[in-house]
Scaffold this motif. Structure first.
Motif, PDB file in Angstrom:
ATOM      1  N   ASP A 182       0.817  -1.214   0.000  1.00 43.72           N
ATOM      2  CA  ASP A 182       0.000   0.000   0.000  1.00 43.72           C
ATOM      3  C   ASP A 182       0.852   1.266   0.000  1.00 43.72           C
ATOM      4  N   SER A 183       2.180   1.118   0.131  1.00 44.32           N
ATOM      5  CA  SER A 183       3.066   2.280   0.160  1.00 44.32           C
ATOM      6  C   SER A 183       2.773   3.216  -0.994  1.00 44.32           C
ATOM      7  N   GLY A 184       2.796   4.499  -0.707  1.00 41.11           N
ATOM      8  CA  GLY A 184       2.563   5.497  -1.747  1.00 41.11           C
ATOM      9  C   GLY A 184       1.110   5.795  -2.014  1.00 41.11           C
ATOM     10  N   GLY A 185       0.211   5.020  -1.423  1.00 46.41           N
ATOM     11  CA  GLY A 185      -1.218   5.222  -1.638  1.00 46.41           C
ATOM     12  C   GLY A 185      -1.761   6.393  -0.836  1.00 46.41           C
ATOM     13  N   PRO A 186      -3.059   6.721  -1.027  1.00 43.71           N
ATOM     14  CA  PRO A 186      -3.621   7.946  -0.447  1.00 43.71           C
ATOM     15  C   PRO A 186      -4.245   7.793   0.929  1.00 43.71           C
ATOM     16  N   LEU A 187      -4.153   8.856   1.699  1.00 51.72           N
ATOM     17  CA  LEU A 187      -4.995   9.093   2.874  1.00 51.72           C
ATOM     18  C   LEU A 187      -5.734  10.384   2.575  1.00 51.72           C
ATOM     19  N   THR A 188      -7.017  10.284   2.244  1.00 54.06           N
ATOM     20  CA  THR A 188      -7.783  11.460   1.843  1.00 54.06           C
ATOM     21  C   THR A 188      -8.894  11.746   2.845  1.00 54.06           C
ATOM     22  N   CYS A 189      -9.211  13.023   2.999  1.00 53.52           N
ATOM     23  CA  CYS A 189     -10.291  13.453   3.889  1.00 53.52           C
ATOM     24  C   CYS A 189     -11.293  14.274   3.076  1.00 53.52           C
ATOM     25  N   SER A 190     -12.558  14.118   3.373  1.00 47.94           N
ATOM     26  CA  SER A 190     -13.617  14.803   2.619  1.00 47.94           C
ATOM     27  C   SER A 190     -13.773  16.240   3.093  1.00 47.94           C
ATOM     28  N   GLU A 191     -13.966  17.132   2.132  1.00 41.42           N
ATOM     29  CA  GLU A 191     -14.283  18.532   2.432  1.00 41.42           C
ATOM     30  C   GLU A 191     -15.597  18.859   1.735  1.00 41.42           C
ATOM     31  N   PRO A 192     -16.655  19.162   2.493  1.00 41.78           N
ATOM     32  CA  PRO A 192     -17.983  19.351   1.897  1.00 41.78           C
ATOM     33  C   PRO A 192     -18.197  20.691   1.208  1.00 41.78           C
ATOM     34  N   ASP A 193     -17.453  21.718   1.579  1.00 45.18           N
ATOM     35  CA  ASP A 193     -17.711  23.050   1.033  1.00 45.18           C
ATOM     36  C   ASP A 193     -16.616  23.475   0.074  1.00 45.18           C
ATOM     37  N   PRO A 194     -16.959  24.184  -1.004  1.00 42.75           N
ATOM     38  CA  PRO A 194     -18.328  24.528  -1.419  1.00 42.75           C
ATOM     39  C   PRO A 194     -19.057  23.349  -2.065  1.00 42.75           C
ATOM     40  N   ARG A 195     -18.295  22.308  -2.481  1.00 38.60           N
ATOM     41  CA  ARG A 195     -18.932  21.099  -3.004  1.00 38.60           C
ATOM     42  C   ARG A 195     -18.084  19.920  -2.542  1.00 38.60           C
ATOM     43  N   PRO A 196     -18.678  18.743  -2.362  1.00 38.00           N
ATOM     44  CA  PRO A 196     -17.930  17.604  -1.820  1.00 38.00           C
ATOM     45  C   PRO A 196     -16.719  17.261  -2.691  1.00 38.00           C
ATOM     46  N   ARG A 197     -15.586  17.083  -2.047  1.00 37.56           N
ATOM     47  CA  ARG A 197     -14.380  16.676  -2.759  1.00 37.56           C
ATOM     48  C   ARG A 197     -13.430  16.028  -1.762  1.00 37.56           C
ATOM     49  N   GLU A 198     -12.482  15.247  -2.305  1.00 39.09           N
ATOM     50  CA  GLU A 198     -11.493  14.567  -1.483  1.00 39.09           C
ATOM     51  C   GLU A 198     -10.157  15.306  -1.578  1.00 39.09           C
ATOM     52  N   VAL A 199      -9.538  15.536  -0.423  1.00 36.64           N
ATOM     53  CA  VAL A 199      -8.257  16.233  -0.363  1.00 36.64           C
ATOM     54  C   VAL A 199      -7.208  15.274   0.189  1.00 36.64           C
ATOM     55  N   LEU A 200      -6.050  15.259  -0.451  1.00 30.20           N
ATOM     56  CA  LEU A 200      -4.969  14.344  -0.075  1.00 30.20           C
ATOM     57  C   LEU A 200      -4.162  14.942   1.082  1.00 30.20           C
ATOM     58  N   TYR A 201      -4.241  14.303   2.253  1.00 29.06           N
ATOM     59  CA  TYR A 201      -3.479  14.784   3.406  1.00 29.06           C
ATOM     60  C   TYR A 201      -2.342  13.844   3.802  1.00 29.06           C
ATOM     61  N   GLY A 202      -2.339  12.621   3.285  1.00 24.15           N
ATOM     62  CA  GLY A 202      -1.281  11.687   3.669  1.00 24.15           C
ATOM     63  C   GLY A 202      -0.909  10.743   2.552  1.00 24.15           C
ATOM     64  N   ILE A 203       0.364  10.305   2.552  1.00 24.80           N
ATOM     65  CA  ILE A 203       0.866   9.266   1.647  1.00 24.80           C
ATOM     66  C   ILE A 203       1.309   8.095   2.511  1.00 24.80           C
ATOM     67  N   THR A 204       0.798   6.913   2.242  1.00 24.15           N
ATOM     68  CA  THR A 204       1.132   5.731   3.039  1.00 24.15           C
ATOM     69  C   THR A 204       2.639   5.517   3.053  1.00 24.15           C
ATOM     70  N   SER A 205       3.213   5.441   4.258  1.00 25.76           N
ATOM     71  CA  SER A 205       4.668   5.377   4.374  1.00 25.76           C
ATOM     72  C   SER A 205       5.153   4.109   5.074  1.00 25.76           C
ATOM     73  N   TRP A 206       4.853   3.954   6.366  1.00 28.00           N
ATOM     74  CA  TRP A 206       5.365   2.768   7.065  1.00 28.00           C
ATOM     75  C   TRP A 206       4.471   2.411   8.243  1.00 28.00           C
ATOM     76  N   GLY A 207       4.769   1.297   8.855  1.00 26.27           N
ATOM     77  CA  GLY A 207       4.006   0.860  10.007  1.00 26.27           C
ATOM     78  C   GLY A 207       4.702  -0.287  10.699  1.00 26.27           C
ATOM     79  N   ASP A 208       4.383  -0.482  11.957  1.00 28.70           N
ATOM     80  CA  ASP A 208       4.938  -1.580  12.748  1.00 28.70           C
ATOM     81  C   ASP A 208       3.948  -2.733  12.693  1.00 28.70           C
ATOM     82  N   GLY A 209       4.153  -3.633  11.718  1.00 29.14           N
ATOM     83  CA  GLY A 209       3.174  -4.675  11.477  1.00 29.14           C
ATOM     84  C   GLY A 209       1.989  -4.125  10.707  1.00 29.14           C
TER      85      GLY A 209
END
Length: 502
Positions: free
Chosen positions: A286-313
């Motif tokens: 999943d590395s490099g994939g998106p973490l997006t959060c919805s912003e409803p105004d002025p119209r619904p859209r997805e904004v990219l706030y994170g890029i999958t990087s690493w994890g412990d397990g």
């Protein structure tokens, strides 16, 4: 722990080896303990080898970046132009929204509807899927920098764009340029992001469309439910998913992340998201994939706030996933995407398009020598490392298991340290080796002799692999290695690379 396990095992088979009364076989239960420890030793050896190769590969990348700069001679010809910034971003096509609720997850979760993630792409190295990525403009994909450790040559990479909402065939596009963040640290995964320029821009009429980048440095508050998606492993070290999987995970506060992940977390460039109870997470691939959060105004859209990087397990309790903070790098991203083509060194693909090389010349080798003196020794060092460690790097992770099949101890050969000479037969996949060593026949002496047996087994496999390779040996110099994680590696803390591989 090992000694405690061995104390519970019947150590000796009461029957001597057929035709050899002075010999004694270790029982199957003891061989199983040896095999389990041997498999751990193999996994550690593979991580160590990959890390050594990655360090030199990153040194080469840094050297190439140092060699870039204005004022160098460039071939004449038209360079790719980035189309104007699209008016629409982060909008899904009607009828494709299907992000699972908390019970769904990438690790073992539900597949997303076709077309639900029009900005999600797949990066492929020599045709093999390795990482995810996010379309952020018509010609640009944002992903994790660790995906390119050991494989920075853009000629080897392609990007598969999003599938259409009715399952239309996804388009595959060659990569023109790879731009890792200049301050990416492969040891800590600090600044773990990279821009990838596509050879041809994405058509607005196609299924793929870009996600929105943050408008400023502010990020959603802790507790905000955001979305992740990818083709990563269904469980830790498991196979990758055939279809895109998705989940919602809450953003966690910096203090919560720091308590959960310790010193490995760099809050200035990393954020974490997930459930402290575990079970919902991204994973290897999943590395490099998106973490997006919805912003409803002025119209619904997805904004990219994170890029999958690493994890412990993957999905372990108390170990949320770690993502590169995109908002922190917004200025760098726009600067790179809006840079005039004439301000960059030509890529290998551009050079080949203007001035094809002879068939026997390594792609862009003349370019590297002309613009980057001192690069050749590093490349030779990388080739040597890849050849030296090929015996372990080329073993797929699913076959990385040591199987002690027989240990025959010579009962007449007891040493002053209480050990016996023995013949050991062990396999790795379809490879079998036999070697001599010393083994104890009591729990305490067996535990003491085990580390040396494991080292001897690793040496035997390495020597056998090198002997098999010698006839065709040095014909290729460097061998292709599996990228950050075989399936796309997910580092374990900034391992190998902890990344949600390599």
């Amino acid at each position: 722990m090992l000694l405690a396990v061995l104390l519970l095992l019947p150590l000796l088979d009461p029957r001597p080896a057929r035709g050899h009364p002075p010999y004694m076989r270790l029982p199957p239960s003891t061989l199983q303990v040896l095999s389990a420890q041997g498999t751990k030793a193999l996994q550690a050896a593979q991580r160590s080898a990959q890390w050594a190769v990655n360090l030199v590969a990153m040194e080469i990348q840094h050297r190439l970046h140092e060699c870039q700069g204005p004022g160098r001679p460039r071939p004449q010809g038209p360079l790719l132009q980035e189309p104007p910034e699209p008016e629409l971003c982060g909008e899904r096509r009607p009828g494709t929204v299907n992000v699972t609720r908390a019970h769904g997850r990438i690790v073992g979760g539900s597949a997303a509807q076709p077309g639900a993630w029009p900005w999600l792409v797949r990066l492929q190295l020599s045709g093999q899927p390795l990482c995810g990525g996010v379309l952020v403009a018509a010609s640009w994909v944002l992903t994790a920098a660790h995906c390119f450790a050991g494989a920075p040559n853009e000629l080897l990479w392609t990007v598969t764009l999003a599938q259409g909402p009715r399952g239309e065939q996804a388009e595959e596009v060659p990569v023109n340029r790879i731009l890792p963040h200049p301050k990416f640290d492969p040891r800590t995964f600090h600044n773990d992001l990279a821009l990838v320029q596509l050879w041809t821009p994405v058509s607005r009429a196609g299924a793929a469309r870009p996600v929105c980048l943050p408008q400023g440095p502010r990020e959603p508050p802790a507790g905000t439910a955001c979305a992740i998606a990818g083709w990563g492993a269904l469980f830790e070290d498991g196979p990758g998913a055939e279809a895109v999987r998705e989940a919602r995970v809450p953003l966690l506060s910096a203090d919560t992340c720091r308590r959960a992940l310790g010193a490995g977390l760099r809050p200035s460039t990393m954020l974490c998201a997930g459930y402290l109870a575990g079970g919902i997470d991204s994973c290897q691939g999943d590395s490099g994939g998106p973490l997006t959060c919805s912003e409803p105004d002025p119209r619904p859209r997805e904004v990219l706030y994170g890029i999958t990087s690493w994890g412990d397990g993957c999905g372990e309790p108390g170990k949320p996933g770690v993502y590169t903070r995109v908002a922190v790098f917004r200025d760098w991203l726009w600067k790179q995407m809006r840079a005039a083509p004439s301000s960059r060194e030509p890529s290998c693909r551009e050079l080949l398009a203007w001035e094809p090389q002879a068939d026997d010349a390594p792609p862009c080798a003349f370019h590297a020598r002309l613009y980057c003196p001192g690069l050749e020794p590093l490349q030779q060092k990388l080739s040597t490392l890849q050849a030296t460690h090929a015996w372990i790097l080329q073993v797929p992770s699913e076959r990385l298991a040591m199987d002690f099949q027989e240990v025959l101890a010579d009962l007449s050969s007891k040493t002053i340290t209480g050990l016996f000479r023995a013949w050991v037969r062990v396999s790795l996949g379809d490879q079998h080796v036999v070697f001599g060593g010393l083994v104890g026949l009591e729990p305490a002496t067996l535990a003491r002799s085990l580390p040396r047996l494991l080292v001897q087994a690793l040496q035997a496999f390495r020597v056998a692999a090198q002997a098999r390779a010698e006839p065709q040996g040095a014909q290729k110099g460097a061998r292709q290695i599996r990228g950050l994680g075989g399936q796309g590696h997910r580092p374990l803390g900034p391992q190998v690379l902890p990344a949600r591989q390599p």
